[in-house]
Design a protein around this motif. Sequence first.
Motif, PDB file in Angstrom:
ATOM      1  N   PRO A   1       0.820  -1.219   0.000  1.00  0.00           N
ATOM      2  CA  PRO A   1       0.000   0.000   0.000  1.00  0.00           C
ATOM      3  C   PRO A   1       0.856   1.272   0.000  1.00  0.00           C
ATOM      4  N   HIS A   2       2.032   1.222   0.630  1.00  0.00           N
ATOM      5  CA  HIS A   2       2.876   2.411   0.696  1.00  0.00           C
ATOM      6  C   HIS A   2       3.404   2.800  -0.682  1.00  0.00           C
ATOM      7  N   SER A   3       3.849   1.824  -1.467  1.00  0.00           N
ATOM      8  CA  SER A   3       4.339   2.164  -2.794  1.00  0.00           C
ATOM      9  C   SER A   3       3.190   2.619  -3.693  1.00  0.00           C
ATOM     10  N   LEU A   4       2.012   2.056  -3.528  1.00  0.00           N
ATOM     11  CA  LEU A   4       0.859   2.553  -4.274  1.00  0.00           C
ATOM     12  C   LEU A   4       0.591   4.010  -3.918  1.00  0.00           C
ATOM     13  N   ALA A   5       0.763   4.360  -2.659  1.00  0.00           N
ATOM     14  CA  ALA A   5       0.579   5.760  -2.237  1.00  0.00           C
ATOM     15  C   ALA A   5       1.561   6.666  -2.963  1.00  0.00           C
ATOM     16  N   PHE A   6       2.772   6.199  -3.188  1.00  0.00           N
ATOM     17  CA  PHE A   6       3.749   6.996  -3.922  1.00  0.00           C
ATOM     18  C   PHE A   6       3.250   7.310  -5.332  1.00  0.00           C
ATOM     19  N   TYR A   7       2.806   6.290  -6.044  1.00  0.00           N
ATOM     20  CA  TYR A   7       2.336   6.493  -7.403  1.00  0.00           C
ATOM     21  C   TYR A   7       1.109   7.406  -7.439  1.00  0.00           C
ATOM     22  N   VAL A   8       0.196   7.221  -6.509  1.00  0.00           N
ATOM     23  CA  VAL A   8      -0.982   8.092  -6.432  1.00  0.00           C
ATOM     24  C   VAL A   8      -0.539   9.536  -6.186  1.00  0.00           C
ATOM     25  N   ASP A   9       0.412   9.738  -5.285  1.00  0.00           N
ATOM     26  CA  ASP A   9       0.914  11.083  -5.021  1.00  0.00           C
ATOM     27  C   ASP A   9       1.535  11.707  -6.272  1.00  0.00           C
ATOM     28  N   VAL A  10       2.321  10.929  -7.021  1.00  0.00           N
ATOM     29  CA  VAL A  10       2.963  11.449  -8.235  1.00  0.00           C
ATOM     30  C   VAL A  10       1.911  11.841  -9.265  1.00  0.00           C
ATOM     31  N   VAL A  11       0.953  10.956  -9.534  1.00  0.00           N
ATOM     32  CA  VAL A  11      -0.062  11.244 -10.546  1.00  0.00           C
ATOM     33  C   VAL A  11      -0.945  12.410 -10.108  1.00  0.00           C
ATOM     34  N   THR A  12      -1.236  12.500  -8.833  1.00  0.00           N
ATOM     35  CA  THR A  12      -2.092  13.571  -8.336  1.00  0.00           C
ATOM     36  C   THR A  12      -1.386  14.921  -8.321  1.00  0.00           C
ATOM     37  N   SER A  13      -0.123  14.938  -7.901  1.00  0.00           N
ATOM     38  CA  SER A  13       0.595  16.203  -7.715  1.00  0.00           C
ATOM     39  C   SER A  13       1.441  16.626  -8.910  1.00  0.00           C
ATOM     40  N   GLY A  14       1.837  15.669  -9.748  1.00  0.00           N
ATOM     41  CA  GLY A  14       2.748  15.982 -10.849  1.00  0.00           C
ATOM     42  C   GLY A  14       4.166  16.228 -10.371  1.00  0.00           C
ATOM     43  N   THR A  15       4.494  15.700  -9.178  1.00  0.00           N
ATOM     44  CA  THR A  15       5.833  15.858  -8.602  1.00  0.00           C
ATOM     45  C   THR A  15       6.328  14.529  -8.054  1.00  0.00           C
ATOM     46  N   VAL A  16       7.638  14.452  -7.812  1.00  0.00           N
ATOM     47  CA  VAL A  16       8.253  13.315  -7.134  1.00  0.00           C
ATOM     48  C   VAL A  16       8.824  13.849  -5.822  1.00  0.00           C
ATOM     49  N   LEU A  17       8.173  13.514  -4.720  1.00  0.00           N
ATOM     50  CA  LEU A  17       8.549  14.031  -3.393  1.00  0.00           C
ATOM     51  C   LEU A  17       8.595  15.559  -3.382  1.00  0.00           C
ATOM     52  N   GLY A  18       7.798  16.189  -4.221  1.00  0.00           N
ATOM     53  CA  GLY A  18       7.776  17.647  -4.321  1.00  0.00           C
ATOM     54  C   GLY A  18       8.666  18.205  -5.419  1.00  0.00           C
ATOM     55  N   ALA A  19       9.517  17.387  -6.021  1.00  0.00           N
ATOM     56  CA  ALA A  19      10.367  17.838  -7.130  1.00  0.00           C
ATOM     57  C   ALA A  19       9.511  17.932  -8.388  1.00  0.00           C
ATOM     58  N   LYS A  20       9.438  19.133  -8.952  1.00  0.00           N
ATOM     59  CA  LYS A  20       8.636  19.384 -10.149  1.00  0.00           C
ATOM     60  C   LYS A  20       9.465  19.137 -11.407  1.00  0.00           C
ATOM     61  N   PRO A  21       8.800  18.845 -12.524  1.00  0.00           N
ATOM     62  CA  PRO A  21       9.542  18.642 -13.768  1.00  0.00           C
ATOM     63  C   PRO A  21      10.285  19.900 -14.215  1.00  0.00           C
ATOM     64  N   THR A  22       9.877  21.052 -13.728  1.00  0.00           N
ATOM     65  CA  THR A  22      10.501  22.325 -14.106  1.00  0.00           C
ATOM     66  C   THR A  22      11.604  22.757 -13.145  1.00  0.00           C
ATOM     67  N   ASP A  23      11.871  21.978 -12.101  1.00  0.00           N
ATOM     68  CA  ASP A  23      12.898  22.347 -11.119  1.00  0.00           C
ATOM     69  C   ASP A  23      14.299  22.234 -11.710  1.00  0.00           C
ATOM     70  N   SER A  24      15.220  22.990 -11.133  1.00  0.00           N
ATOM     71  CA  SER A  24      16.627  22.957 -11.556  1.00  0.00           C
ATOM     72  C   SER A  24      17.284  21.650 -11.117  1.00  0.00           C
ATOM     73  N   PRO A  25      18.411  21.310 -11.732  1.00  0.00           N
ATOM     74  CA  PRO A  25      19.137  20.110 -11.288  1.00  0.00           C
ATOM     75  C   PRO A  25      19.497  20.156  -9.798  1.00  0.00           C
ATOM     76  N   ASP A  26      19.913  21.328  -9.308  1.00  0.00           N
ATOM     77  CA  ASP A  26      20.274  21.447  -7.897  1.00  0.00           C
ATOM     78  C   ASP A  26      19.076  21.193  -6.986  1.00  0.00           C
ATOM     79  N   ARG A  27      17.907  21.698  -7.355  1.00  0.00           N
ATOM     80  CA  ARG A  27      16.701  21.515  -6.538  1.00  0.00           C
ATOM     81  C   ARG A  27      16.308  20.033  -6.504  1.00  0.00           C
ATOM     82  N   VAL A  28      16.334  19.367  -7.663  1.00  0.00           N
ATOM     83  CA  VAL A  28      15.968  17.949  -7.700  1.00  0.00           C
ATOM     84  C   VAL A  28      16.953  17.133  -6.866  1.00  0.00           C
ATOM     85  N   THR A  29      18.243  17.439  -6.977  1.00  0.00           N
ATOM     86  CA  THR A  29      19.248  16.716  -6.196  1.00  0.00           C
ATOM     87  C   THR A  29      19.091  16.988  -4.705  1.00  0.00           C
ATOM     88  N   ALA A  30      18.692  18.199  -4.338  1.00  0.00           N
ATOM     89  CA  ALA A  30      18.437  18.501  -2.917  1.00  0.00           C
ATOM     90  C   ALA A  30      17.309  17.627  -2.372  1.00  0.00           C
TER      91      ALA A  30
END
Length: 188
Positions: free
Chosen positions: A3-32
């Motif tokens: 269920p936890h990994s399913l929550a991850f996928y639901v969060d990504v599809v719902t938010s359009g982010t990975v742990l808050g990292a947006k597709p438009t973020d800089s390399p430094d922001r994603v690495t942070a």
Amino acid sequence: MTPHSLAFYVDVVTSGTVLGAKPTDSPDRVTAILGSDFAENSLNDHIMWRDYGMAEFSWVRESPDSPWEGHHFTLQVHRLSHWGGSIVNTSIRDRYGRFGHRLRFDKLERLLRKRGVPLENVPDVNAPAFTQHWQPASQVSVMTFRAHPEWQQRRRGDDRIGDVHAIHSSVSAEQVARNRERHGPQNA
């Protein structure tokens, strides 16, 4: 699939982010957010992507003197069938726990629907081997195995019809409209 990994996928599809990292973020922001354990790749001075295991982020720039601009991210979910949850970035596993060897589209879609997050079927150049499903608000698409093409028989892994292959962001309404115009209706 836990269920936890399913929550991850639901969060990504719902938010359009990975742990808050947006597709438009800089390399430094994603690495942070995802950490410094990545492989960096580039085709030339204008395109770069970083592979954080299952998650890949891509950037573009006009010239070598220009800053990198976030372009998109892809969750290479199909890698789970080859390497299991060990391919998932440590930051993601620390937050969501264990990941199984596959993500079933029907489970993901059912959870999204319960949360009021619909997916639209979109025609895709990769049909009939794959289907594409799009979430308009987050601009995320989900590509799913529909039939085994010839090359699948020669590959390592055990992807099954109905498994999610990849999750992409950002997929704009304009891109979806072009796909509908070029490839016609999709039989889901």
